[in-house]
Design a protein around this motif. Structure first.
Motif, PDB file in Angstrom:
ATOM      1  N   ILE A   1       0.867  -1.175   0.000  1.00 26.83           N
ATOM      2  CA  ILE A   1       0.000   0.000   0.000  1.00 26.83           C
ATOM      3  C   ILE A   1       0.903   1.224   0.000  1.00 26.83           C
ATOM      4  CG2 ILE A   1      -1.939   1.131   1.126  1.00 26.83           C
ATOM      5  CD1 ILE A   1      -2.560  -1.718   0.340  1.00 26.83           C
ATOM      6  N   THR A   2       1.216   1.708  -1.197  1.00 27.14           N
ATOM      7  CA  THR A   2       2.136   2.832  -1.306  1.00 27.14           C
ATOM      8  C   THR A   2       1.370   4.152  -1.309  1.00 27.14           C
ATOM      9  OG1 THR A   2       1.978   2.737  -3.702  1.00 27.14           O
ATOM     10  CG2 THR A   2       3.725   1.427  -2.664  1.00 27.14           C
ATOM     11  N   ARG A   3       2.135   5.250  -1.351  1.00 27.13           N
ATOM     12  CA  ARG A   3       1.495   6.575  -1.402  1.00 27.13           C
ATOM     13  C   ARG A   3       0.648   6.689  -2.667  1.00 27.13           C
ATOM     14  NH1 ARG A   3       3.317  11.242   1.177  1.00 27.13           N
ATOM     15  NH2 ARG A   3       5.325  10.277   1.580  1.00 27.13           N
ATOM     16  N   GLU A   4       1.128   6.067  -3.745  1.00 27.43           N
ATOM     17  CA  GLU A   4       0.387   6.109  -5.002  1.00 27.43           C
ATOM     18  C   GLU A   4      -0.949   5.372  -4.860  1.00 27.43           C
ATOM     19  OE1 GLU A   4       2.464   4.253  -8.276  1.00 27.43           O
ATOM     20  OE2 GLU A   4       0.588   4.043  -9.348  1.00 27.43           O
ATOM     21  N   VAL A   5      -0.941   4.261  -4.177  1.00 32.67           N
ATOM     22  CA  VAL A   5      -2.174   3.508  -3.971  1.00 32.67           C
ATOM     23  C   VAL A   5      -3.138   4.325  -3.109  1.00 32.67           C
ATOM     24  CG1 VAL A   5      -3.154   1.456  -2.879  1.00 32.67           C
ATOM     25  CG2 VAL A   5      -1.087   1.251  -4.264  1.00 32.67           C
ATOM     26  N   GLU A   6      -2.605   4.982  -2.102  1.00 29.90           N
ATOM     27  CA  GLU A   6      -3.447   5.843  -1.253  1.00 29.90           C
ATOM     28  C   GLU A   6      -4.123   6.916  -2.071  1.00 29.90           C
ATOM     29  OE1 GLU A   6      -2.337   6.460   3.346  1.00 29.90           O
ATOM     30  OE2 GLU A   6      -0.903   7.286   1.930  1.00 29.90           O
ATOM     31  N   ARG A   7      -3.339   7.540  -2.955  1.00 28.48           N
ATOM     32  CA  ARG A   7      -3.900   8.609  -3.795  1.00 28.48           C
ATOM     33  C   ARG A   7      -4.971   8.046  -4.709  1.00 28.48           C
ATOM     34  NH1 ARG A   7       1.396  11.363  -4.137  1.00 28.48           N
ATOM     35  NH2 ARG A   7       2.002   9.930  -5.783  1.00 28.48           N
ATOM     36  N   ARG A   8      -4.679   6.893  -5.263  1.00 27.02           N
ATOM     37  CA  ARG A   8      -5.634   6.244  -6.180  1.00 27.02           C
ATOM     38  C   ARG A   8      -6.923   5.935  -5.437  1.00 27.02           C
ATOM     39  NH1 ARG A   8      -7.495   5.157 -10.758  1.00 27.02           N
ATOM     40  NH2 ARG A   8      -8.147   3.049 -11.282  1.00 27.02           N
ATOM     41  N   LEU A   9      -6.805   5.455  -4.202  1.00 29.67           N
ATOM     42  CA  LEU A   9      -7.981   5.134  -3.395  1.00 29.67           C
ATOM     43  C   LEU A   9      -8.818   6.386  -3.173  1.00 29.67           C
ATOM     44  CD1 LEU A   9      -9.574   3.167  -1.511  1.00 29.67           C
ATOM     45  CD2 LEU A   9      -8.122   3.982   0.348  1.00 29.67           C
ATOM     46  N   VAL A  10      -8.167   7.465  -2.789  1.00 27.75           N
ATOM     47  CA  VAL A  10      -8.885   8.721  -2.551  1.00 27.75           C
ATOM     48  C   VAL A  10      -9.612   9.154  -3.824  1.00 27.75           C
ATOM     49  CG1 VAL A  10      -8.539  11.182  -2.125  1.00 27.75           C
ATOM     50  CG2 VAL A  10      -7.392   9.504  -0.681  1.00 27.75           C
ATOM     51  N   SER A  11      -8.907   9.030  -4.946  1.00 26.28           N
ATOM     52  CA  SER A  11      -9.490   9.438  -6.227  1.00 26.28           C
ATOM     53  C   SER A  11     -10.695   8.573  -6.590  1.00 26.28           C
ATOM     54  CB  SER A  11      -8.400   9.332  -7.298  1.00 26.28           C
ATOM     55  OG  SER A  11      -8.963   9.431  -8.586  1.00 26.28           O
ATOM     56  N   VAL A  12     -10.548   7.279  -6.433  1.00 27.33           N
ATOM     57  CA  VAL A  12     -11.639   6.358  -6.802  1.00 27.33           C
ATOM     58  C   VAL A  12     -12.845   6.573  -5.892  1.00 27.33           C
ATOM     59  CG1 VAL A  12     -12.283   3.919  -6.784  1.00 27.33           C
ATOM     60  CG2 VAL A  12     -10.164   4.611  -7.869  1.00 27.33           C
ATOM     61  N   LEU A  13     -12.593   6.707  -4.602  1.00 27.31           N
ATOM     62  CA  LEU A  13     -13.722   6.935  -3.679  1.00 27.31           C
ATOM     63  C   LEU A  13     -14.424   8.245  -3.989  1.00 27.31           C
ATOM     64  CD1 LEU A  13     -12.293   5.737  -0.201  1.00 27.31           C
ATOM     65  CD2 LEU A  13     -13.791   4.504  -1.771  1.00 27.31           C
ATOM     66  N   ASP A  14     -13.633   9.212  -4.372  1.00 29.61           N
ATOM     67  CA  ASP A  14     -14.211  10.502  -4.717  1.00 29.61           C
ATOM     68  C   ASP A  14     -15.037  10.414  -5.998  1.00 29.61           C
ATOM     69  OD1 ASP A  14     -13.202  13.675  -5.848  1.00 29.61           O
ATOM     70  OD2 ASP A  14     -14.441  13.279  -4.069  1.00 29.61           O
ATOM     71  N   ASP A  15     -14.503   9.671  -6.956  1.00 25.01           N
ATOM     72  CA  ASP A  15     -15.211   9.511  -8.237  1.00 25.01           C
ATOM     73  C   ASP A  15     -16.598   8.902  -8.036  1.00 25.01           C
ATOM     74  OD1 ASP A  15     -12.263   8.604 -10.230  1.00 25.01           O
ATOM     75  OD2 ASP A  15     -13.065  10.539  -9.596  1.00 25.01           O
ATOM     76  N   PHE A  16     -16.714   8.017  -7.053  1.00 17.47           N
ATOM     77  CA  PHE A  16     -17.986   7.324  -6.831  1.00 17.47           C
ATOM     78  C   PHE A  16     -18.737   7.856  -5.626  1.00 17.47           C
ATOM     79  CE2 PHE A  16     -17.859   4.251 -10.113  1.00 17.47           C
ATOM     80  CZ  PHE A  16     -16.534   3.954 -10.338  1.00 17.47           C
ATOM     81  N   ASN A  17     -18.396   9.060  -5.212  1.00 20.04           N
ATOM     82  CA  ASN A  17     -19.094   9.724  -4.091  1.00 20.04           C
ATOM     83  C   ASN A  17     -19.093   8.837  -2.831  1.00 20.04           C
ATOM     84  OD1 ASN A  17     -19.842  11.927  -5.730  1.00 20.04           O
ATOM     85  ND2 ASN A  17     -21.596  10.764  -6.506  1.00 20.04           N
ATOM     86  N   LEU A  18     -17.972   8.235  -2.542  1.00 19.58           N
ATOM     87  CA  LEU A  18     -17.885   7.341  -1.381  1.00 19.58           C
ATOM     88  C   LEU A  18     -16.970   7.896  -0.292  1.00 19.58           C
ATOM     89  CD1 LEU A  18     -17.532   3.942  -3.288  1.00 19.58           C
ATOM     90  CD2 LEU A  18     -19.515   4.694  -1.954  1.00 19.58           C
ATOM     91  N   THR A  19     -16.443   9.093  -0.500  1.00 21.02           N
ATOM     92  CA  THR A  19     -15.476   9.626   0.470  1.00 21.02           C
ATOM     93  C   THR A  19     -16.077   9.754   1.867  1.00 21.02           C
ATOM     94  OG1 THR A  19     -14.426  10.821  -1.325  1.00 21.02           O
ATOM     95  CG2 THR A  19     -13.893  11.536   0.915  1.00 21.02           C
ATOM     96  N   ALA A  20     -17.305  10.199   1.920  1.00 18.69           N
ATOM     97  CA  ALA A  20     -17.948  10.369   3.230  1.00 18.69           C
ATOM     98  C   ALA A  20     -18.229   9.031   3.912  1.00 18.69           C
ATOM     99  CB  ALA A  20     -19.247  11.149   3.068  1.00 18.69           C
ATOM    100  N   LEU A  21     -18.237   7.973   3.135  1.00 20.12           N
ATOM    101  CA  LEU A  21     -18.583   6.654   3.680  1.00 20.12           C
ATOM    102  C   LEU A  21     -17.358   5.760   3.873  1.00 20.12           C
ATOM    103  CD1 LEU A  21     -21.652   5.914   1.370  1.00 20.12           C
ATOM    104  CD2 LEU A  21     -21.735   6.609   3.767  1.00 20.12           C
ATOM    105  N   LYS A  22     -16.150   6.337   3.750  1.00 18.21           N
ATOM    106  CA  LYS A  22     -14.967   5.479   3.649  1.00 18.21           C
ATOM    107  C   LYS A  22     -14.755   4.595   4.888  1.00 18.21           C
ATOM    108  CE  LYS A  22     -11.742   9.015   5.217  1.00 18.21           C
ATOM    109  NZ  LYS A  22     -10.523   9.786   4.864  1.00 18.21           N
ATOM    110  N   ASN A  23     -15.227   5.049   6.051  1.00 21.93           N
ATOM    111  CA  ASN A  23     -15.040   4.243   7.264  1.00 21.93           C
ATOM    112  C   ASN A  23     -16.311   3.505   7.689  1.00 21.93           C
ATOM    113  OD1 ASN A  23     -12.312   4.996   7.631  1.00 21.93           O
ATOM    114  ND2 ASN A  23     -12.971   6.955   8.491  1.00 21.93           N
ATOM    115  N   THR A  24     -17.322   3.550   6.834  1.00 21.78           N
ATOM    116  CA  THR A  24     -18.590   2.898   7.160  1.00 21.78           C
ATOM    117  C   THR A  24     -18.502   1.413   6.844  1.00 21.78           C
ATOM    118  OG1 THR A  24     -19.711   4.936   6.556  1.00 21.78           O
ATOM    119  CG2 THR A  24     -21.079   2.961   6.750  1.00 21.78           C
TER     120      THR A  24
END
Lengths: 444, 216
Positions: free
Chosen positions: B109-132
């Protein structure tokens, strides 16, 4: 911060999944806990029980043997002479404990000091001690103050006594015991006669020496402290008093069932070995001819204790094995149920690259982790239970008992718990690993 | 895929001489009646099952029936899945579900993967639910998490079975855009769908009928 190396991420994930299902965690945990708790408690009690006995025997003087027999003193001495045993002391043990001291404490309970009285024909090298399991064991003499009983005392039958440090502390708390008198046989309320009865004359003996406490006396001291701190009924503590043989024969001639021992001491280990071998041969012959003698040596006593310990542990192991089988069957059932419940999850894991080995490893890891948690809790709980039960066990076993710990005693139950979980999760894990991914993804 | 045939009972062929080619960065939609074999086709493409007859070459490598059990590493590395029933792990959070593909490959789980995760969650409007926890999500939210999970490791191929089935038009639009976006980055996408919007947006649409693909 999510960044992590894959192994850490993977292990964290596995730990998370291990505790995700609270029902499985509880049921499997209880199964492992019960088996490990009982095993750990049993092992602790058995090891502690025998540790006390072993320690008291290990204090036995080197190159000494104790001979007890039904022969009269002359016959016994003739027997030893014929075997070439030159140095021995004739010891008479008054088995009925004699009260030395009794007082009422502030809380209304009575504290009574009882003593075993040993009369001996020689105290130069070893003094006898009665262990809690009934063995007479000679221990090395360590004089703390005063003097030991001399040949003159023995020949004249002087009314003198040697006491140990525990007795001196109880009877003479100001520290001055030499030259003082002790009364042997005072009843529990401190009276020498009851109203309406004839006055009883109790033997008075002058204290001439104090010797270092033996292991048995130290254990009794610990037991006394526990008793004083507890809310139990009247407190009794046992100790020993040593007097010349003639004095005991005179003052306690009406004592019930006194026991006689011959304590044989050897300077030369080779002579000790030879004589012991001869005595053991005589013991064997004598038993067949009806002239029973018993020879006790340090090696024999330790061997008997080790054998008893092994037998007790074998019985404990069998009981625990049965328990583990019973709880293991339930653990296996719960794991199978868990696998069935998680078939879709297995499918998705395989779809994302999990191999059969990954799936099997995951299920086994989860079970092992749960077993580890339950086993640690069980071992801790069993030690706490044994500590709390020390006082109760001391009363039930009729001798001092204290919990003895060793690394093996802590690790073995842990390993048993984890081994049980490992064995019981093999089949369900292999079943999970072999589930077809296409079937599992269709599973509802 | 060339001449692919698949039967489960030895009598009836679900796929019967199917030919199919998907190039890098291409999005293909597959339509068809219920029970026509769409899921079977997806399973074979995704190396979850093997064909009875025929040949299948994935990224230049011939896939062999006898080595089916060894293709888990290939799936871990190169293929992302979106299943009809989402298949999330209820005990895990949105983030943990999304990162599941990294359990079974050798990437950290590199910094690049973290960024990708943030981007993907944002793309699908899941950022607010990331810890749900996944068990608390609605059907549409679970669908979006499943899609995010399939895309997060930038696989070479994404296989999606009815990815917009439980989504409203707006979110369905998001999914279509996401597929087209990753296709532009070189990921191929195979989608089974009844969504005409999706079928209209992609370059290649096929109908599975009588065990074979026909271009729409």
């Amino acid at each position: 911060m999510l960044r992590s190396a894959r192994p850490l991420f993977y292990v964290t994930h596995l730990l998370r999944m291990s505790v995700a299902n609270k029902v499985r965690l509880t049921l499997v945990g209880i199964g492992v806990f019960v088996a490990v708790f009982l095993f750990s408690a049993g092992l602790t009690i058995v090891n502690s029980y025998y540790a006390e006995s072993i320690r008291s025997v290990q204090e036995m003087s080197e190159n000494t043997a104790v001979v007890s027999s039904g022969l009269d003193p002359v016959q016994a001495k003739d027997m030893l002479s014929s075997l070439g045993v030159g140095s021995y002391s004739d010891t008479l043990l008054i088995t009925q404990r004699q009260a030395l001291y009794s007082r009422e404490m502030d809380d209304g309970r009575w504290l009574t000091l009882n003593a075993l009285v040993f009369g001996s024909s020689g105290f130069s090298k070893a003094m006898p001690v009665l262990t809690d399991d009934g063995s007479v064991v000679p221990v090395d003499v360590e004089l703390v103050k005063g003097r030991l009983i001399s040949q003159a005392d023995l020949q004249s039958g002087a009314k003198v006594a040697v006491i140990d440090e525990l007795t001196a502390a109880m009877l003479f708390p100001d520290g001055e015991s030499i030259g003082k008198a002790i009364e042997v046989g005072v009843n529990v309320h401190g009276n020498v006669f009851m109203p309406g009865q004839e006055e009883i004359v109790v033997p008075r003996l002058e204290v001439i020496g104090v010797v270092k406490d033996s292991y048995v006396s130290r254990a009794h001291r610990q037991e006394l402290l526990r008793e004083l701190g507890s809310g139990n009924a009247d407190v009794f503590v046992s100790t020993s008093v040593y007097v010349p043989l003639a004095t005991v024969e005179e003052l306690f001639s009406d004592a019930m069932f006194p026991e006689r021992y011959l304590i044989c001491s050897f300077e030369d280990p080779a002579a000790y070995a030879r004589s012991v071998a001869q005595m053991l041969a005589y013991e064997d012959i004598g038993s067949r001819r009806g002239a029973h003698i018993t020879v006790s040596t340090k090696e024999r006593l330790l061997a008997a204790l080790e054998q008893n310990l092994a037998s007790t542990k074998a019985a404990l192991n069998i009981i625990i094995l049965v328990l583990c089988v019973i709880s293991g069957i339930s653990i296996m059932s719960i794991t199978f149920f868990s696998v069935k419940e998680r078939i879709p999850e297995i499918g998705i894991r395989k779809a994302f690259g999990a191999s059969k080995a990954d799936i099997a490893f995951q299920f086994m890891f989860e079970m092992l982790f749960i077993a580890l948690l339950a086993s640690v809790a069980a071992v801790a709980a069993s030690l706490l239970a044994c500590r709390l039960a020390e006082g109760y066990l001391t009363e039930q076993l009729f001798f001092s008992f204290s919990v003895v710990l060793s690394p093996g005693q802590l690790l073995l139950p842990l390993l048993v718990g984890m081994l049980e979980a490992a064995l019981c999760s093999i089949l369900p894990s292999l079943y999970a690993a072999n589930i077809k991914v296409t079937d599992s993804l269709r599973f509802e | 895929m060339s001449g692919v045939r698949k039967t489960y009972d030895g009598r009836r062929y679900v796929l019967d001489g199917l030919d199919f080619t998907l190039h890098e960065g291409q999005v293909a939609a597959i339509l068809g009646a219920s029970g026509c074999g769409k899921s079977t086709l997806l399973n074979i493409i995704g190396l979850l099952d093997s064909c009875t007859e025929g040949s299948y070459t994935f990224c230049g490598e011939r896939m062999l029936r006898t080595r089916l059990n060894s293709y888990h590493q290939q799936r871990a590395r190169d293929i992302g899945f979106v299943f009809q029933s989402y298949c999330l792990i209820d005990a895990l959070s949105v983030t943990e579900n999304a990162l599941m593909p990294f359990l079974y490959n050798d990437r950290s789980i590199t910094r690049e993967v973290e960024r990708r995760l943030v981007s993907v969650l944002d793309d699908f409007n899941l950022t607010a639910l990331k810890n749900t926890k996944a068990s608390l999500l609605s059907g549409g939210e679970r669908q979006r998490v499943a899609i995010a999970r399939a895309m997060i490791k930038s696989p070479r191929l994404v296989i999606a079975d009815e990815p917009t089935g439980n989504l409203d038009d707006a979110n369905a639009r998001l999914v279509v855009e996401a597929f087209l976006s990753i296709a532009r980055q070189g990921t191929s996408v195979v989608v089974v769908t009844h969504n005409n919007m999706l079928a209209d947006e992609v370059a290649c649409a096929y109908r599975l009928c009588k065990g074979r693909l026909e271009a729409c």
